[in-house]
Design an enzyme around this catalytic site. Structure first.
Site, mmCIF file in Angstrom:
data_model
loop_
_atom_site.group_PDB
_atom_site.id
_atom_site.type_symbol
_atom_site.label_atom_id
_atom_site.label_comp_id
_atom_site.label_asym_id
_atom_site.label_seq_id
_atom_site.Cartn_x
_atom_site.Cartn_y
_atom_site.Cartn_z
ATOM 1 N N TYR A 185 9.411 2.912 1.924
ATOM 2 C CA TYR A 185 10.119 1.652 2.162
ATOM 3 C C TYR A 185 11.568 1.711 1.677
ATOM 4 C CZ TYR A 185 6.359 -1.387 3.884
ATOM 5 O OH TYR A 185 5.385 -1.998 4.652
ATOM 6 N N HIS A 218 9.703 3.525 7.080
ATOM 7 C CA HIS A 218 9.541 2.077 7.302
ATOM 8 C C HIS A 218 10.866 1.318 7.212
ATOM 9 C CE1 HIS A 218 5.401 3.016 6.927
ATOM 10 N NE2 HIS A 218 5.183 2.662 5.681
ATOM 11 N N GLY A 263 0.832 -1.191 0.000
ATOM 12 C CA GLY A 263 0.000 0.000 0.000
ATOM 13 C C GLY A 263 0.868 1.244 0.000
#
Ligand SMILES: Cc1cc2nc3c(=O)[nH]c(=O)nc-3n(C[C@H](O)[C@H](O)[C@H](O)COP(=O)(O)OP(=O)(O)OC[C@H]3O[C@@H](n4cnc5c(N)ncnc54)[C@H](O)[C@@H]3O)c2cc1C
Length: 213
Positions: A154, A160, A148
Site C-alpha cells: 500500500y 495497490h 490484510g
C-alpha cells in the site's frame, strides 16, 4: 473531550474490537467522555432508501437528498439516524474504526455515512456551507483501520498504491467537506501476517496516538 467511536467489525473479539476497546479504556482513563456506535452490534441499517422517510416531501418520486433535507428540517428522521446525529453533534472527535475491505470501508460504515452525514447536519451545500464553512467545523476526525496486506503493497510504489491517497475520498471529500479537521490516520497493516508480539508493538503506537489527544 467528547470522543465518538464508530466501530464497524462484525466480530467484537477481532483485532478491530481489541483496538476499539483499547481506545475506550485509554480515552476514559485520560478523562475524556466516550460514546460508541457498534454498527453490527446494533444491526445498523446500511442502506439509504425510501423506508427512511415516513413523511415524504414528494411521494410520487424518490429523490434521496431532497427527502433528507426535508426530514432534517421537519424533524422526521427515523430514530436510528437521529441517535447517530445526536452523538455526532455531541462529539469533539470522531473516530472510525474498521477493517479495510476492498481498499475501502465496510459497506455498513459507508451506509452510516450515507444516512448520518446529512444535509443540514454536516453541510449546507446550497448556502456554500462546505469545507471551511462545513457544519462540523471545530470538530476533528480520524480513521483507524487494519489491513490484510502489508504496508509495502500500500505504498505509493506498491501494486495497490498509497492507501492514504485512496482514503482522501473519506478524509477530504467526506470529513473536510463537512468541515472536520482531519487527524493523522492510524493504520495497522498486514494484520493477519504479523506475530502477536508485532501486533502488540503496533498497539503500543496506537496507545501513544490516543494519549496525545
Ligand atoms: C470482504 C473483505 C475484503 C478485504 N479487502 C482487503 C483489501 O482490500 N486490502 C487488504 O489489505 N485487506 C483486505 N481484507 C483483509 C482485512 O483487511 C483483514 O482481514 C482485517 O483488516 C483484519 O482485521 P481483523 O480485526 O478482522 O483481524 P483479526 O482477524 O481479528 O486479527 C488479525 C490477527 O491479529 C492478531 N491479533 C488479534 N487480536 C490480537 C490481540 N488482542 N493482540 C495481539 N494480536 C492480536 C492475530 O494474529 C490475528 O490473526 C479484506 C477482508 C474481507 C473480509
Amino acid at each position: 473531550m467528547n470522543v465518538f467511536i464508530v466501530f464497524a467489525h462484525p466480530e467484537p473479539t477481532s483485532l478491530n474490537g481489541t483496538i476499539k476497546d483499547i481506545a475506550v479504556k485509554i480515552l476514559k482513563n485520560n478523562g475524556h467522555e466516550v460514546k460508541i456506535s457498534d454498527l453490527y452490534g446494533i444491526n445498523f441499517k446500511a442502506v439509504l432508501d425510501q423506508e427512511d422517510f415516513a413523511s415524504r416531501k414528494n411521494p410520487e418520486s424518490f429523490n434521496p437528498m431532497i427527502e433528507q433535507v426535508n426530514a432534517v428540517a421537519n424533524g422526521t428522521l427515523p430514530q436510528d439516524i437521529q441517535d447517530e446525529v445526536e452523538k455526532l453533534k455531541w462529539a469533539d472527535i470522531l473516530i472510525l474504526q474498521f477493517p479495510v475491505w476492498w481498499s475501502s470501508m465496510p459497506a455498513i460504515l459507508k451506509g452510516w455515512i450515507d444516512r448520518v452525514f446529512l444535509p443540514g447536519v454536516v453541510h449546507n451545500m446550497g448556502e456554500g456551507k462546505v469545507y471551511n464553512e462545513g457544519l462540523l467545523n471545530g470538530k476533528k476526525a480520524m480513521l483507524s483501520f487494519t489491513t490484510g496486506s502489508p504496508q509495502e503493497l500500500y505504498s505509493s510504489e506498491g501494486p495497490h498504491g498509497d492507501l492514504n491517497e485512496a482514503f482522501r475520498s473519506i478524509t477530504h471529500t467526506i470529513f473536510e467537506f463537512a468541515g472536520l479537521e482531519v487527524m493523522p490516520s492510524f493504520g495497522l497493516y498486514g494484520a493477519a501476517m504479523r506475530s502477536e508480539e508485532d501486533v502488540k508493538m503496533e498497539l503500543e503506537k496506537f496507545k501513544q496516538v490516543l494519549n496525545s489527544i
